[in-house]
Design a protein around this motif. Structure first.
Motif, PDB file in Angstrom:
ATOM      1  N   LEU A  83      68.480   8.003 -10.612  1.00  0.00           N
ATOM      2  CA  LEU A  83      69.215   9.261 -10.488  1.00  0.00           C
ATOM      3  C   LEU A  83      68.248  10.438 -10.373  1.00  0.00           C
ATOM      4  O   LEU A  83      68.468  11.371  -9.585  1.00  0.00           O
ATOM      5  CB  LEU A  83      70.122   9.439 -11.711  1.00  0.00           C
ATOM      6  N   GLY A  84      67.152  10.389 -11.131  1.00  0.00           N
ATOM      7  CA  GLY A  84      66.161  11.454 -11.060  1.00  0.00           C
ATOM      8  C   GLY A  84      65.492  11.527  -9.702  1.00  0.00           C
ATOM      9  O   GLY A  84      65.315  12.613  -9.132  1.00  0.00           O
TER      10      GLY A  84
ATOM     11  N   GLY B  23      61.902  11.239  -4.369  1.00  0.00           N
ATOM     12  CA  GLY B  23      61.803  10.639  -3.046  1.00  0.00           C
ATOM     13  C   GLY B  23      63.112  10.550  -2.292  1.00  0.00           C
ATOM     14  O   GLY B  23      63.127  10.521  -1.062  1.00  0.00           O
ATOM     15  N   GLY B  24      64.216  10.503  -3.027  1.00  0.00           N
ATOM     16  CA  GLY B  24      65.531  10.401  -2.383  1.00  0.00           C
ATOM     17  C   GLY B  24      66.306  11.700  -2.388  1.00  0.00           C
ATOM     18  O   GLY B  24      67.531  11.699  -2.226  1.00  0.00           O
ATOM     19  N   LYS B  25      65.612  12.827  -2.552  1.00  0.00           N
ATOM     20  CA  LYS B  25      66.289  14.123  -2.635  1.00  0.00           C
ATOM     21  C   LYS B  25      67.170  14.358  -1.407  1.00  0.00           C
ATOM     22  O   LYS B  25      66.736  14.164  -0.276  1.00  0.00           O
ATOM     23  CB  LYS B  25      65.262  15.245  -2.755  1.00  0.00           C
ATOM     24  N   GLY B  26      68.391  14.780  -1.668  1.00  0.00           N
ATOM     25  CA  GLY B  26      69.339  15.024  -0.585  1.00  0.00           C
ATOM     26  C   GLY B  26      70.291  13.870  -0.355  1.00  0.00           C
ATOM     27  O   GLY B  26      71.289  14.027   0.349  1.00  0.00           O
ATOM     28  N   CYS B  27      70.008  12.719  -0.944  1.00  0.00           N
ATOM     29  CA  CYS B  27      70.885  11.550  -0.774  1.00  0.00           C
ATOM     30  C   CYS B  27      71.991  11.551  -1.825  1.00  0.00           C
ATOM     31  O   CYS B  27      71.814  12.033  -2.932  1.00  0.00           O
ATOM     32  CB  CYS B  27      70.093  10.248  -0.934  1.00  0.00           C
ATOM     33  N   GLU B  28      73.116  10.984  -1.452  1.00  0.00           N
ATOM     34  CA  GLU B  28      74.195  10.741  -2.405  1.00  0.00           C
ATOM     35  C   GLU B  28      74.334   9.256  -2.709  1.00  0.00           C
ATOM     36  O   GLU B  28      74.954   8.862  -3.688  1.00  0.00           O
ATOM     37  CB  GLU B  28      75.527  11.286  -1.866  1.00  0.00           C
ATOM     38  N   ASN B  29      73.747   8.435  -1.838  1.00  0.00           N
ATOM     39  CA  ASN B  29      73.790   6.982  -2.007  1.00  0.00           C
ATOM     40  C   ASN B  29      72.372   6.440  -1.858  1.00  0.00           C
ATOM     41  O   ASN B  29      71.768   6.559  -0.790  1.00  0.00           O
ATOM     42  CB  ASN B  29      74.701   6.333  -0.953  1.00  0.00           C
ATOM     43  N   ALA B  30      71.838   5.867  -2.925  1.00  0.00           N
ATOM     44  CA  ALA B  30      70.456   5.391  -2.889  1.00  0.00           C
ATOM     45  C   ALA B  30      70.268   4.234  -3.849  1.00  0.00           C
ATOM     46  O   ALA B  30      71.015   4.068  -4.811  1.00  0.00           O
ATOM     47  CB  ALA B  30      69.492   6.532  -3.249  1.00  0.00           C
ATOM     48  N   VAL B  31      69.267   3.439  -3.562  1.00  0.00           N
ATOM     49  CA  VAL B  31      68.877   2.341  -4.447  1.00  0.00           C
ATOM     50  C   VAL B  31      67.414   2.537  -4.788  1.00  0.00           C
ATOM     51  O   VAL B  31      66.582   2.713  -3.894  1.00  0.00           O
ATOM     52  CB  VAL B  31      69.075   0.969  -3.767  1.00  0.00           C
ATOM     53  N   MET B  32      67.097   2.519  -6.075  1.00  0.00           N
ATOM     54  CA  MET B  32      65.696   2.597  -6.481  1.00  0.00           C
ATOM     55  C   MET B  32      65.243   1.223  -6.946  1.00  0.00           C
ATOM     56  O   MET B  32      65.956   0.531  -7.668  1.00  0.00           O
ATOM     57  CB  MET B  32      65.490   3.610  -7.596  1.00  0.00           C
ATOM     58  N   VAL B  33      64.063   0.846  -6.510  1.00  0.00           N
ATOM     59  CA  VAL B  33      63.457  -0.422  -6.908  1.00  0.00           C
ATOM     60  C   VAL B  33      62.132  -0.114  -7.583  1.00  0.00           C
ATOM     61  O   VAL B  33      61.284   0.576  -6.999  1.00  0.00           O
ATOM     62  CB  VAL B  33      63.193  -1.324  -5.678  1.00  0.00           C
ATOM     63  N   THR B  34      61.945  -0.569  -8.812  1.00  0.00           N
ATOM     64  CA  THR B  34      60.685  -0.350  -9.511  1.00  0.00           C
ATOM     65  C   THR B  34      59.923  -1.669  -9.566  1.00  0.00           C
ATOM     66  O   THR B  34      60.413  -2.654 -10.110  1.00  0.00           O
ATOM     67  CB  THR B  34      60.916   0.189 -10.933  1.00  0.00           C
TER      68      THR B  34
ATOM     69  N   THR C  76      58.464   9.768  -6.032  1.00  0.00           N
ATOM     70  CA  THR C  76      57.489  10.863  -6.147  1.00  0.00           C
ATOM     71  C   THR C  76      57.391  11.470  -7.540  1.00  0.00           C
ATOM     72  O   THR C  76      56.471  12.229  -7.816  1.00  0.00           O
ATOM     73  CB  THR C  76      57.833  11.996  -5.160  1.00  0.00           C
ATOM     74  N   LEU C  77      58.321  11.153  -8.429  1.00  0.00           N
ATOM     75  CA  LEU C  77      58.345  11.809  -9.736  1.00  0.00           C
ATOM     76  C   LEU C  77      57.503  11.094 -10.791  1.00  0.00           C
ATOM     77  O   LEU C  77      57.284  11.637 -11.877  1.00  0.00           O
ATOM     78  CB  LEU C  77      59.788  11.934 -10.243  1.00  0.00           C
ATOM     79  N   GLY C  78      57.034   9.890 -10.485  1.00  0.00           N
ATOM     80  CA  GLY C  78      56.208   9.162 -11.441  1.00  0.00           C
ATOM     81  C   GLY C  78      56.915   8.958 -12.774  1.00  0.00           C
ATOM     82  O   GLY C  78      58.095   8.625 -12.825  1.00  0.00           O
ATOM     83  N   ASN C  79      56.186   9.202 -13.853  1.00  0.00           N
ATOM     84  CA  ASN C  79      56.725   8.975 -15.195  1.00  0.00           C
ATOM     85  C   ASN C  79      57.785   9.990 -15.613  1.00  0.00           C
ATOM     86  O   ASN C  79      58.404   9.843 -16.671  1.00  0.00           O
ATOM     87  CB  ASN C  79      55.589   8.980 -16.231  1.00  0.00           C
ATOM     88  N   ASP C  80      57.992  11.025 -14.798  1.00  0.00           N
ATOM     89  CA  ASP C  80      59.003  12.038 -15.118  1.00  0.00           C
ATOM     90  C   ASP C  80      60.378  11.710 -14.548  1.00  0.00           C
ATOM     91  O   ASP C  80      61.343  12.437 -14.804  1.00  0.00           O
ATOM     92  CB  ASP C  80      58.570  13.417 -14.601  1.00  0.00           C
TER      93      ASP C  80
ATOM     94  N   ILE D 127      63.296  11.624 -17.193  1.00  0.00           N
ATOM     95  CA  ILE D 127      63.804  12.857 -17.790  1.00  0.00           C
ATOM     96  C   ILE D 127      64.583  13.679 -16.760  1.00  0.00           C
ATOM     97  O   ILE D 127      65.571  14.334 -17.091  1.00  0.00           O
ATOM     98  CB  ILE D 127      62.694  13.682 -18.473  1.00  0.00           C
ATOM     99  N   TYR D 128      64.148  13.639 -15.502  1.00  0.00           N
ATOM    100  CA  TYR D 128      64.919  14.303 -14.449  1.00  0.00           C
ATOM    101  C   TYR D 128      66.302  13.660 -14.331  1.00  0.00           C
ATOM    102  O   TYR D 128      67.320  14.340 -14.239  1.00  0.00           O
ATOM    103  CB  TYR D 128      64.199  14.197 -13.103  1.00  0.00           C
ATOM    104  N   GLY D 129      66.310  12.333 -14.340  1.00  0.00           N
ATOM    105  CA  GLY D 129      67.575  11.620 -14.212  1.00  0.00           C
ATOM    106  C   GLY D 129      68.495  11.856 -15.391  1.00  0.00           C
ATOM    107  O   GLY D 129      69.716  11.984 -15.231  1.00  0.00           O
TER     108      GLY D 129
END
Length: 312
Positions: free
Chosen positions: A117-118, A124-135, A295-299, A302-304
């Motif tokens: 969500l962050g 990296g997904g700024k502007g998207c409403e539908n995204a999948v993050m893979v860590t 792009t947010l790394g360890n942050d 908290i953004y999410g």
């Protein structure tokens, strides 16, 4: 002015931040996660730290929409977690206890989902409403966002893509107790494991043979330098990852796949190769999905967390 607090509860440290509703960081900090005595101090420590920070910033709690909190476990619909082994927790009523301690509305969620969500909000997904993050780290985690909301599922296991079965012939056991999980191939340990396996039967010269302890970074560095074995491992890893994401894509049709974690430091060789295979595996407009780096790394957590508190 409205504010939100983001909390990312980790096994070693807990990161926290206060944000404006536009996503600007007012302040961020971290405290040690005290896991002794079954983790009974963790939530009181976090609550005390949040209360102190709000007081220091002279922010009235009436201006705070709430606290969004990432927890390393599956969150139940009532805001509880039934087990967090790396915190020493059994069943803990996270939402209920934190609300008593802070007098704020608290929204707990799985930490991988919170990070997704962050990244979608300000990364990296700024502007998207539908995204999948893979860590891609020691393991493989995932977070799925549909129409701006976390998909957590009935029991809080939504987004656990690392344990999708990708190989029915695998004999080695994954940390989850099953075999053939995505995590066994696309995590940092999985990439190194695949390289070591191939080294046993690979007869040509390769820089990886001269490495005492092969790591995922070694593999990607070798591939970037044109090493044949390095390239083969990267192709195999990315093909397996892309296949798993094609299944996810067919279910939730994301605008972007956001790749984070330590392995993502490999950069464009990772996103480009996964994206190429992905397009081979899907059909129609699913091919339009972008592959981007976090792009947010360890942050990200908290953004999410702040985003969750602002959007619920």
């Amino acid at each position: 002015m409205k504010y939100a607090v983001g909390v990312d509860l980790g096994g070693t440290t807990t990161k926290m931040g206060i944000f404006t509703e536009e996503g600007k960081v007012i302040t961020k900090w971290e405290i040690k996660t005290r896991k002794n005595d079954g983790g009974i101090y963790i939530l009181p420590d976090i609550a005390a730290s949040v209360n102190k920070a709000l007081e220091k910033q002279k922010i009235d709690k009436a201006q705070v929409t709430g606290i969004g909190m990432g927890v390393p476990g599956a969150i139940k619909p009532d805001g509880s977690v039934h087990s967090c082994v790396n915190l020493g927790w059994g069943k803990v009523m996270v939402k209920e206890e934190m609300e008593k301690l802070t007098s704020l509305i608290v929204h707990p969620a799985n930490d991988a989902n919170i990070a997704a969500l962050g990244e979608m909000w300000q990364g990296g997904g700024k502007g998207c409403e539908n995204a999948v993050m893979v860590t891609l780290g020691t393991g493989v985690g995932g977070g799925i966002i549909v129409d701006g909301k976390i998909v957590s599922g009935t029991y809080g296991f939504g987004g656990e893509i690392g344990h999708m079965k990708m190989n029915f012939e695998e004999k080695e056991v994954c940390g989850c107790g099953k075999t053939g999980c995505l995590e066994q191939y696309a995590s940092a340990t999985g990439v190194a494991r695949m390289a070591k396996r191939m080294l046993h039967t690979y007869e040509k010269p390769t820089v990886l043979r001269n490495t005492d302890r092969v790591t995922a970074k070694d593999v990607f560095d070798a591939a970037k330098a044109g090493d044949e074995l390095g390239l083969k491992v990267v192709e195999d890893v990315c093909r397996i990852l892309a296949l798993s994401l094609s299944y996810v894509g067919c279910v939730c049709d994301p605008e972007a796949f956001i790749i984070g974690g330590g392995v993502s430091k490999a950069g464009s060789i990772l996103t480009d190769t996964v994206g190429r295979y992905y397009k081979d595996f899907v059909f129609g407009d699913l091919k339009k999905a972008r592959f981007v780096l976090a792009t947010l790394g360890n942050d990200a957590g908290i953004y999410g967390g702040a985003r969750l508190a602002l959007s619920v």
